[in-house]
Design a protein around this motif. Structure first.
Motif, short mmCIF file in Angstrom:
data_model
loop_
_atom_site.label_atom_id
_atom_site.label_comp_id
_atom_site.label_asym_id
_atom_site.label_seq_id
_atom_site.Cartn_x
_atom_site.Cartn_y
_atom_site.Cartn_z
N UNK A 1 0.83 -1.21 0.00
CA UNK A 1 0.00 0.00 0.00
C UNK A 1 0.87 1.26 0.00
N UNK A 2 1.91 1.28 0.83
CA UNK A 2 2.79 2.44 0.86
C UNK A 2 3.58 2.56 -0.45
N UNK A 3 3.97 1.43 -1.01
CA UNK A 3 4.68 1.45 -2.29
C UNK A 3 3.77 2.00 -3.40
N UNK A 4 2.50 1.60 -3.40
CA UNK A 4 1.54 2.10 -4.39
C UNK A 4 1.34 3.60 -4.23
N UNK A 5 1.25 4.06 -2.98
CA UNK A 5 1.11 5.50 -2.74
C UNK A 5 2.32 6.25 -3.28
N UNK A 6 3.52 5.70 -3.07
CA UNK A 6 4.74 6.35 -3.56
C UNK A 6 4.77 6.41 -5.08
N UNK A 7 4.39 5.31 -5.74
CA UNK A 7 4.40 5.29 -7.21
C UNK A 7 3.43 6.31 -7.78
N UNK A 8 2.26 6.47 -7.16
CA UNK A 8 1.31 7.47 -7.63
C UNK A 8 1.83 8.89 -7.38
N UNK A 9 2.54 9.07 -6.27
CA UNK A 9 3.07 10.40 -5.96
C UNK A 9 4.16 10.81 -6.95
N UNK A 10 4.78 9.84 -7.65
CA UNK A 10 5.82 10.18 -8.62
C UNK A 10 5.29 11.04 -9.76
N UNK A 11 4.01 10.86 -10.13
CA UNK A 11 3.45 11.60 -11.26
C UNK A 11 3.31 13.09 -10.95
N UNK A 12 2.62 13.49 -9.87
CA UNK A 12 2.57 14.93 -9.58
C UNK A 12 3.95 15.52 -9.27
N UNK B 1 -4.46 12.34 -5.71
CA UNK B 1 -5.57 11.84 -4.89
C UNK B 1 -5.43 10.35 -4.62
N UNK B 2 -4.99 9.59 -5.62
CA UNK B 2 -4.78 8.16 -5.42
C UNK B 2 -3.65 7.91 -4.43
N UNK B 3 -2.59 8.72 -4.50
CA UNK B 3 -1.49 8.58 -3.55
C UNK B 3 -1.97 8.80 -2.12
N UNK B 4 -2.78 9.82 -1.92
CA UNK B 4 -3.33 10.09 -0.58
C UNK B 4 -4.23 8.95 -0.13
N UNK B 5 -5.04 8.41 -1.05
CA UNK B 5 -5.94 7.31 -0.70
C UNK B 5 -5.16 6.08 -0.25
N UNK B 6 -4.16 5.67 -1.04
CA UNK B 6 -3.41 4.46 -0.69
C UNK B 6 -2.56 4.69 0.56
N UNK B 7 -2.07 5.90 0.76
CA UNK B 7 -1.33 6.19 1.99
C UNK B 7 -2.24 6.11 3.20
N UNK B 8 -3.46 6.62 3.07
CA UNK B 8 -4.42 6.55 4.19
C UNK B 8 -4.76 5.10 4.52
#
Length: 499
Positions: free
Chosen positions: A455-466, A486-493
């Protein structure tokens, strides 16, 4: 309704969902991103800016090309200036071959345009990933498979509604968020399924048509039409007026006359279909006020001699045969190519919620099998059966693997597209490498141990785009960056809650 009937429909719904759910998850998740296909391509591969060394005269470009190639046959496409190309460009399109695009230099000579192949763009990769449901096989093999999966998906929708009917009014909007995970996921699953049912029915039916259309046409050709499908279509089509080369109107004049006849239709390009004795033409364009025949555009068939639209079947908003109207509706409702940005954003949300629908369906199956394996409270708990552990790990690995690998490969392409000669190979390697790694990690560590890290890895990968959009600004990166943020925040939460 008899209890046994509900039980039978539940069995159908459950097993169809388990067998098809992970493929449909990827199709929906990538489908949500495919709504931003043009923006993704422009963000990773910005179009070349206007150059003083290139002529802006599309009429002169077309005339020079046809003078230099008097014996050309087949389809020749002229692109008008637009968001994807600052200046006019022209290419001969031949089946099975990469298009070579030309521009007219300021010296009056044709110049080969340095443009990526149409199948070597980031937007095209996302679209193919959606159309193949993530299956690493050729598109022509994957599409019939996805067509069959879509038929099964429609069966799952119908059986699910039948199962839900007895408790529909009582439980639909009742979200019980608590310690009972199965009850919570069931409420979420039912609410998502019923609230977006029309959307899912349209997607299931249209995807089945798109995936199985070759088989349908073959069956019609053999069993329905006496003279064959091709002969019947040719007989019922509007006669096509051939125009000799000397009688062709300039492209700019054709564009002007088409806009006079269809004021809301915005031409993007002109296709010449050159045949012995002359040519016919079609103007491709958009009108997001109405349903469009193709995935992102409509067509106006024009007389090259007069500029008259002689066949308005595929002009957006025009009424025609019932079959044409049905096909246009299927295309537009599936691709969301109407209503502008409002509908596109809505389809992004519906695509992501659809992926969540399949994820929660698998979770319900896992929770049910887990409860069956538990001993009474006074006895030791049994280990989950092996097949349940495997399905659980695959659900986690496939879902988060797709959600992580897709934005990661887009961020990578944003940085490397200028120096990579084959962008599609980069996408294939990066996506399926990360995707397989997430699945392997979930299978090795088990669902409980792997969930938080993934989940944290997925949040990080999404955060790479912005992050990439901020560090290296490019055109059309705002909407994609906002979705991934928004997806990064969701998976981080969710990862934080996983504690």
């Amino acid at each position: 309704m008899k209890a046994q009937t509900v039980k039978d429909y539940l069995a159908v719904h459950t097993w169809v969902g388990i067998l098809c759910g992970l493929v449909l998850y990827i199709a929906f998740y990538a489908g949500a991103f495919s709504m931003l296909e043009a923006e993704i391509t422009r963000w990773t591969q910005p179009p070349a800016p206007a150059s003083s060394a290139v002529s802006n005269d599309g009429d002169a470009l077309a005339a020079t090309f046809f003078d230099a190639h008097p014996d050309v046959k087949g389809r020749v496409r002229l692109r008008f200036p637009g968001p994807d190309n600052a200046q006019p460009a022209l290419a001969q399109l031949e089946r099975g071959q990469d298009a070579v695009w030309w521009q007219l230099g300021s010296d009056g000579q044709l110049r080969r345009m340095d443009a990526p192949r149409e199948d070597d763009t980031s937007g095209n990769f996302v679209d193919y990933l959606h159309r193949k449901g993530g299956l690493p096989i050729p598109l022509e093999v994957a599409e019939p498979v996805i067509g069959l999966v879509s038929l099964a998906y429609g069966l799952a929708l119908v059986s699910g509604i039948v199962v839900l009917l007895p408790s529909l009014v009582k439980d639909l909007f009742y979200l019980r968020l608590g310690a009972n995970l199965k009850r919570m996921w069931l409420d979420v699953h039912n609410l998502l399924g019923v609230a977006s049912l029309p959307f899912h029915l349209v997607i299931a039916f249209s995807a089945a048509v798109f995936g199985l259309h070759d088989m349908v046409y073959l069956a019609q050709d053999k069993f329905i039409y006496r003279d064959g499908l091709s002969a019947t279509v040719a007989r019922d089509s509007v006669p096509r007026p051939l125009a000799a080369r000397a009688d062709w109107l300039p492209p700019s004049e054709i564009k002007r006359r088409v806009q006079e006849q269809a004021p809301h239709f915005q031409p993007l390009g002109l296709d010449y279909v050159v045949q012995p004795g002359g040519a016919v033409a079609a103007v491709g364009g958009i009108d997001e006020r109405n349903f469009q025949r193709a995935s992102r555009y409509g067509l106006a068939f024009v007389n090259l001699r007069t500029g008259e639209i002689y066949d308005r079947t595929y002009v957006p908003g025009e009424s025609g045969h019932a079959s044409s109207a049905l096909l246009s509706s299927l295309f537009s409702l599936h691709f969301g190519s109407y209503g502008g940005d409002t509908v596109r954003i809505l389809y992004v949300l519906l695509g992501l919620s659809g992926a969540l629908l399949f994820y929660t369906g698998n979770l319900l199956w896992i929770e049910t099998r887990t409860k069956r394996a538990r001993k009474p409270q006074d006895g030791p708990a049994m280990e989950r059966p092996r097949h349940v552990r495997v399905v659980s790990a695959l659900t986690l690995g496939v879902s988060l693997g797709c959600a992580a690998a897709l934005p990661a490969t887009l961020a990578l392409a944003h940085w490397l597209a200028p120096v990579v000669s084959d962008l599609d190979t980069l996408h294939q390697g990066a996506f399926y490498g990360l995707f397989a790694a997430c699945i392997a990690w979930a299978l090795w560590r088990g669902t409980a141990q792997a969930a938080r890290g993934l989940l944290w890895f997925t949040a990080l990968c999404n955060a790479l785009v912005p992050l990439a959009a901020v560090l290296r600004p490019g055109p059309d990166g705002v909407l994609l960056g906002a979705v991934c943020a928004l997806l990064a925040l969701f998976f981080a939460w969710v990862g934080w809650r996983q504690r």
